[in-house]
Each structure stands twice: as C-alpha cells, then as structure tokens.
Design an enzyme around this catalytic site. Structure first.
Site, PDB file in Angstrom:
ATOM      1  N   THR A  47      38.741  38.183  38.287  1.00  0.00           N
ATOM      2  CA  THR A  47      38.142  36.831  39.710  1.00  0.00           C
ATOM      3  C   THR A  47      39.552  36.086  39.820  1.00  0.00           C
ATOM      4  O   THR A  47      40.382  35.855  37.968  1.00  0.00           O
ATOM      5  CB  THR A  47      36.851  37.062  39.692  1.00  0.00           C
ATOM      6  OG1 THR A  47      36.577  35.434  38.500  1.00  0.00           O
ATOM      7  CG2 THR A  47      36.456  37.317  39.957  1.00  0.00           C
ATOM      8  N   GLY A  49      40.558  33.084  39.902  1.00  0.00           N
ATOM      9  CA  GLY A  49      40.079  31.872  39.335  1.00  0.00           C
ATOM     10  C   GLY A  49      39.475  32.184  37.823  1.00  0.00           C
ATOM     11  O   GLY A  49      40.605  31.333  36.684  1.00  0.00           O
ATOM     12  N   CYS A  50      39.544  32.915  37.364  1.00  0.00           N
ATOM     13  CA  CYS A  50      38.592  32.912  36.534  1.00  0.00           C
ATOM     14  C   CYS A  50      39.595  33.806  35.315  1.00  0.00           C
ATOM     15  O   CYS A  50      40.144  33.260  34.046  1.00  0.00           O
ATOM     16  CB  CYS A  50      37.442  33.646  35.990  1.00  0.00           C
ATOM     17  SG  CYS A  50      35.939  33.777  36.849  1.00  0.00           S
ATOM     18  N   THR A  51      40.699  33.943  35.825  1.00  0.00           N
ATOM     19  CA  THR A  51      41.993  34.337  35.095  1.00  0.00           C
ATOM     20  C   THR A  51      42.582  33.230  35.141  1.00  0.00           C
ATOM     21  O   THR A  51      42.652  33.618  33.829  1.00  0.00           O
ATOM     22  CB  THR A  51      42.262  35.646  35.788  1.00  0.00           C
ATOM     23  OG1 THR A  51      41.712  36.765  36.106  1.00  0.00           O
ATOM     24  CG2 THR A  51      43.488  36.603  35.324  1.00  0.00           C
ATOM     25  N   ALA A  54      41.064  31.092  31.942  1.00  0.00           N
ATOM     26  CA  ALA A  54      40.818  32.477  30.699  1.00  0.00           C
ATOM     27  C   ALA A  54      42.872  32.114  30.487  1.00  0.00           C
ATOM     28  O   ALA A  54      42.800  31.834  29.257  1.00  0.00           O
ATOM     29  CB  ALA A  54      40.819  33.433  30.906  1.00  0.00           C
TER      30      ALA A  54
END
Length: 122
Positions: A47, A49-51, A54
């Site tokens: 997703t 934001g999560c990418t 990370a």
C-alpha cells in the site's frame, strides 16, 4: 470493533513467535536479547503509505545497524506477500507474518480511512 489501546514508545511488546519472509520462525524474545529492536506494525504490504514507511526504514537501515538496533516489521500479510514485498523494495530487515492478527492488527493503531474486523485492517 475491538477496543483499541494506545501504544507508547517504550511499551513492552508481548513475546511472540511469527514466521519471517523466508518462512523461518522468529521469536521476539530472542531478538530482544541480542539487540535493541525497532518493532513497527503496519496494515498491508504494497500500500502507498506502508511502502513509504518500509522504504524509510530501509533507507535508514545503516543508521539503525550502527546503533546495534534491528528493525522488524509486522503485518497480517502472508509469508509469501512479505517475501515479494521485501524483494521488490530491497528491504534488508525482517518482516513477520501475523496472519491471524493476534499481535498487531488494528489493536495497535486507528485508521481514519478504514475500519477493522476481526483484528485485520479492511
């Protein structure tokens, strides 16, 4: 919806064993005994934001390592999803699969753009 509890810096995480992106069981208590652990929870691989999150950990990984800290990400995605996510974005740290949402899920954060059912983000 499950009642949420605010998590603060320094809170003690439960000791758990989850599979990493290669399918190897990882016990949090074993990691804590070796290094400082930077444990972060996120809703879903790939997703936007999560990418970004990370990749930020990836880009700062040498700084964490220099301080003898180990970064560990946890989400409810599968081992296979984590493996692809780590490979695609060259993530040098552990991603743990909490497939049944027992340790992270939505009990760790509130999401203004979604809701939670059964401990998993929707």
């Amino acid at each position: 919806m499950t009642r949420t509890r605010k998590v603060s810096v320094g809170d003690v995480a439960p000791d758990f064993t989850l599979l990493d992106q290669s399918g190897t069981p990882v016990r949090l208590g074993d990691l804590v005994g070796q290094k400082t652990v930077v444990l972060y929870f996120y809703p879903k691989d790939e997703t936007p934001g999560c990418t970004i999150e990370a990749r930020a950990f990836r880009d700062s990984y040498e700084q964490f390592s220099a301080k003898d800290a180990q970064v560990v990400g946890v989400s409810s995605d599968s081992v296979r999803s984590h493996r692809r996510f780590a490979q695609r974005h060259n993530l040098p740290f552990l991603l743990l699969s909490d497939a049944d949402g027992r340790y992270g899920g939505c009990t760790v954060w509130r999401r203004p753009w979604g809701s939670c059912r059964g401990g998993s983000p929707t």
